[in-house]
Design an enzyme around this catalytic site. Structure first.
Site, mmCIF file in Angstrom:
data_model
loop_
_atom_site.group_PDB
_atom_site.id
_atom_site.type_symbol
_atom_site.label_atom_id
_atom_site.label_comp_id
_atom_site.label_asym_id
_atom_site.label_seq_id
_atom_site.Cartn_x
_atom_site.Cartn_y
_atom_site.Cartn_z
ATOM 1 N N ASP A 431 0.821 -1.202 0.000
ATOM 2 C CA ASP A 431 0.000 0.000 0.000
ATOM 3 C C ASP A 431 0.864 1.266 0.000
ATOM 4 O O ASP A 431 1.578 1.539 0.962
ATOM 5 C CB ASP A 431 -0.868 -0.067 1.277
ATOM 6 C CG ASP A 431 -2.106 0.767 1.161
ATOM 7 O OD1 ASP A 431 -2.193 1.583 0.233
ATOM 8 O OD2 ASP A 431 -2.986 0.604 2.018
ATOM 9 N N ASP A 492 -10.743 4.310 -1.394
ATOM 10 C CA ASP A 492 -11.358 3.347 -0.471
ATOM 11 C C ASP A 492 -12.874 3.410 -0.596
ATOM 12 O O ASP A 492 -13.479 4.478 -0.572
ATOM 13 C CB ASP A 492 -10.949 3.665 0.970
ATOM 14 C CG ASP A 492 -9.508 3.277 1.223
ATOM 15 O OD1 ASP A 492 -8.831 2.835 0.278
ATOM 16 O OD2 ASP A 492 -9.061 3.421 2.370
HETATM 17 C C1 GLA Z 1 -5.512 2.248 2.606
HETATM 18 C C2 GLA Z 1 -6.075 1.125 1.733
HETATM 19 C C3 GLA Z 1 -7.129 0.355 2.507
HETATM 20 C C4 GLA Z 1 -6.518 -0.199 3.783
HETATM 21 C C5 GLA Z 1 -5.922 0.933 4.602
HETATM 22 C C6 GLA Z 1 -5.141 0.420 5.796
HETATM 23 O O1 GLA Z 1 -6.462 3.219 2.864
HETATM 24 O O2 GLA Z 1 -6.616 1.662 0.564
HETATM 25 O O3 GLA Z 1 -7.649 -0.699 1.725
HETATM 26 O O4 GLA Z 1 -5.537 -1.141 3.461
HETATM 27 O O5 GLA Z 1 -5.034 1.718 3.814
HETATM 28 O O6 GLA Z 1 -4.511 1.427 6.468
#
Ligand code: GLA
Length: 678
Positions: A431, A492
């Site tokens: 990520d 998200d």
């Molecule tokens: C980002 C990702 C999410 C999750 C969070 C965890 O926002 O897009 O899917 O993994 O981080 O902190």
């Protein structure tokens, strides 16, 4: 010049004053009620907040250079349901995109261009406003763009009970679609209008009960690297006990006839066609299964579960083990669901107030990453997951910190990959988050670097680890070249129609970047019981949930369940267990659907399937039921075609030129269309 500006300002304020005047009352007893005086909490919108008498960005409202002191500021897509209670005779408003989405200098340029008759149309911020009365479209604006003048909406409400105000994005991206209902007033002679929630839907389980006869489900092609441990569980429904067999298994692999697990190691590269067989007291099922030993993994999109949408910052070993148990006990494993993935927040976090996180250094003396007390035995956990025939996933970031401030893999990539492999992980979600703080510049090679570095590290370990990239870099056109198996194409998701509507329906055009081994990822499912504050059932209506799963399957997105697996209700389980729907996602051809038609709120998306058939979604994004049709010419097929309803697993007949069906509000009809005799 100064004089000209003064005259221009004077004209603007006169215009504003003229437009600010509230509508005339119809009769001596009528009163005007401002839309902004209603309870706006009922308004549905994903980004930003609805505002009374201000723009959604919390500025004084301004459309096309004209300021308004009264109105409602929203961000498309926004929807407001209003019960008129028999008392309103008229509604009017001035609608448009709020100027706030561009800086004042740009505002001036855009307004001037519009006045010269050359409105700028290739800029973000484009909205269509619609007003519905009792399900009928009463009024619709043109496409209104940033700094266009406001358009006047005026509707007669006599005899209308329910009014719905919609501001929808006119382009594909809802970015900067700040939609103002300025000077919005009702003429009221009786009871005042009041905002309401959209109608409640009954949750109908559409997936038929699985047959007690055996059926083999899930992926029919599987990639493995030479020398890596092989684990594939044959997903099969049907009354137990089932005896499994596999003809033509390549050397190095063996099958446990009771569990249906194929394990071992392949040394030789190449493809092998295997015939899988499942026998029970009621019958036999056979299926072709291709094993490809080479460099590519994830030949079909990953299917599994992830901690984030339900446990957020608080995953732990017990929760993960329980999810693995539930994956098996619920029977979801029999439909091909495989991965049990830990998201962010599993490591040690020095300085944290949580005693489970703050003890000890995040890395040992050799620089190897150490889990927090929440995960006291990572190897044991992976073994536990594997012993159930499932696979395990973990999370990190290429930066110094992950999104939640836990240690990232920056400059420890090889060690981390090695540690994940030693523990037994099969999947890494990587990520981006704070990588901006370590990249030298925002150039292309700096954006590629972290992914390429980790992909190389994963290649070196003697275990197959699916590599899934996360975060909102627009990387779909080049992500495959980094060696990744999937990458997020969206921000998200949250469990509202506005959120995933904007995510799911904006994927058109990205289909060329997806294929076996490399997938566009639309984020995890938001069905079932989710976290984020209190554990709560998804806020999506049943039809919205059918749309969500259908769309993700058509889009060949990785399918990751995000809910509490120990609290799966009958509807959610039914939603996740439809093998004919899942087949659309797992089809070995690996084609992602594209939009083949769009008319206002209805859209048709289609994808080619390996057997020559088409998987087709008839979608209704509107607020009311509508009929949606697909024609054979749009699909590029000729002659009689059979049409099957995949959710109901029901043949609907054969049709000559097209197929149309009523589709409910925010709903879908997911079809498989085949030439007759195929
Ligand atoms: C980002 C990702 C999410 C999750 C969070 C965890 O926002 O897009 O899917 O993994 O981080 O902190």
């Amino acid at each position: 010049m100064k004089k000209l500006i003064l005259i221009y300002c004077l004209l603007l304020s006169l215009l504003a004053a003229a437009q600010e005047i509230a509508p005339k009352k119809d009769s001596a007893t009528a009163q005007t009620v401002a839309l902004s005086s209603l309870n706006l909490q009922e308004l549905h919108q994903e980004d930003l907040w609805v505002q009374a008498n201000r723009s959604t960005g919390q500025h004084p409202m301004q459309i096309g250079g004209v300021k308004y002191t009264n109105g409602v500021g929203t961000a498309a897509r926004s929807v407001l349901w209003i019960d008129l209670q028999g008392g309103s005779s008229h509604f009017s408003a001035l609608v448009g995109v709020d100027d706030e989405v561009v800086p004042p200098t740009v505002q001036r340029e855009l307004i001037a261009a519009g006045k010269k008759g050359h409105p700028v149309t290739n800029i973000n911020g484009s909205v269509v406003f619609q007003i519905y009365g009792d399900g009928r479209l009463l009024w619709k604006s043109g496409i209104l763009r940033t700094c266009f003048p406001a358009e006047k909406a005026e509707v007669n409400l006599v005899g209308i009970h329910t009014l719905v105000l919609v501001a929808s994005s006119a382009g594909d991206s809802p970015k900067l679609d700040h939609a103002d209902w300025a000077n919005a007033y009702f003429t009221v002679t009786g009871a005042k209008p009041k905002t309401i929630e959209p109608p409640v839907e009954q949750a109908e389980c559409l997936t038929p009960k699985t047959s007690p006869k055996p059926r083999i489900n899930g992926a029919s092609v599987f990639g493995v690297r030479p020398g890596s441990p092989f684990l594939f569980t044959i997903a099969a429904t049907g009354q137990r006990p089932i005896k499994f067999a596999a003809a033509n298994l390549p050397k190095g692999l063996s099958l446990d006839p009771n569990s249906g697990r194929i394990t071992g190691v392949l040394k030789k590269r190449g493809e092998t066609l295997v015939t899988l067989r499942a026998d029970n007291a009621l019958g036999v099922a056979e299926r072709r299964f291709k094993i490809v030993c080479g460099d590519q993994l994830a030949l079909t999109p990953q299917m599994g579960w992830n901690t984030w949408n339900v446990f957020l910052r608080e995953p732990d070993e017990f929760k993960v083990r329980s999810a693995a148990d539930a994956m098996v006990n619920s029977g979801l494993i029999d439909h091909g669901w495989t991965y049990i993935n830990i998201d962010d927040c599993w490591e040690r976090k020095p300085g944290s107030k949580d005693p489970l996180l703050n003890e000890g250094e995040p890395r040992d003396a050799d620089g190897m990453i150490v889990p927090s007390k929440r995960f006291p035995d990572m190897k044991g956990l992976c073994d536990y997951i594997h012993n159930k025939g499932l696979k395990a996933g973990i999370y990190s970031s290429p930066a110094i910190y992950t999104c939640q401030g836990f240690p990232g893999s920056y400059q420890h990539e090889e060690k981390d990959a090695l540690q994940y492999a030693r523990w037994g992980f099969d999947y890494l979600k990587y990520d981006w988050c704070y990588y901006d703080s370590v990249e030298k510049d925002h150039g292309f090679s700096e954006q590629q670097k972290p992914w390429v570095t980790m992909a190389a590290a994963l290649k070196k370990v003697d275990r197959d680890i699916i590599f899934s990239l996360s975060q909102v870099l627009e990387m779909w056109s080049w992500a495959e070249s980094t060696g990744a198996n999937s990458w997020r194409t969206t921000g998200d998701i949250s469990d509202t129609w506005e959120s995933y509507d904007a995510i799911g329906f904006t994927q058109n055009g990205r289909e060329k970047y997806a294929g076996p081994g490399h997938w566009n990822d639309c984020d995890m499912f938001v069905v079932g019981k989710l976290g984020g504050g209190k554990l709560h059932p998804t806020r999506l209506t049943p039809n919205e949930q059918y749309t969500h799963i259908s769309l993700w399957c058509l889009l060949t997105s990785p399918l990751l369940i995000g809910c509490d697996m120990t609290q799966l209700d009958a509807f959610t389980l039914n939603l996740l267990s439809n093998d004919e729907v899942i087949e659309v996602n797992q089809d070995p051809l690996g084609r992602q659907a594209r939009r083949i038609s769009r008319d206002d709120n209805v859209e048709v998306w289609a994808k080619d399937m390996e057997d020559g058939s088409k998987a087709v979604g008839l979608f209704n994004r509107g607020e009311f039921g509508n009929s949606v049709t697909v024609s054979w010419s749009q699909l590029g097929v000729n002659g009689k075609q059979t049409v099957r309803d995949l959710w109901r697993q029901l043949d609907l007949g054969s049709f000559d030129k097209s197929f149309g069906a009523p589709v409910p509000r925010h709903g879908v009809k997911l079809l498989r269309i085949k030439p007759i005799g195929n």
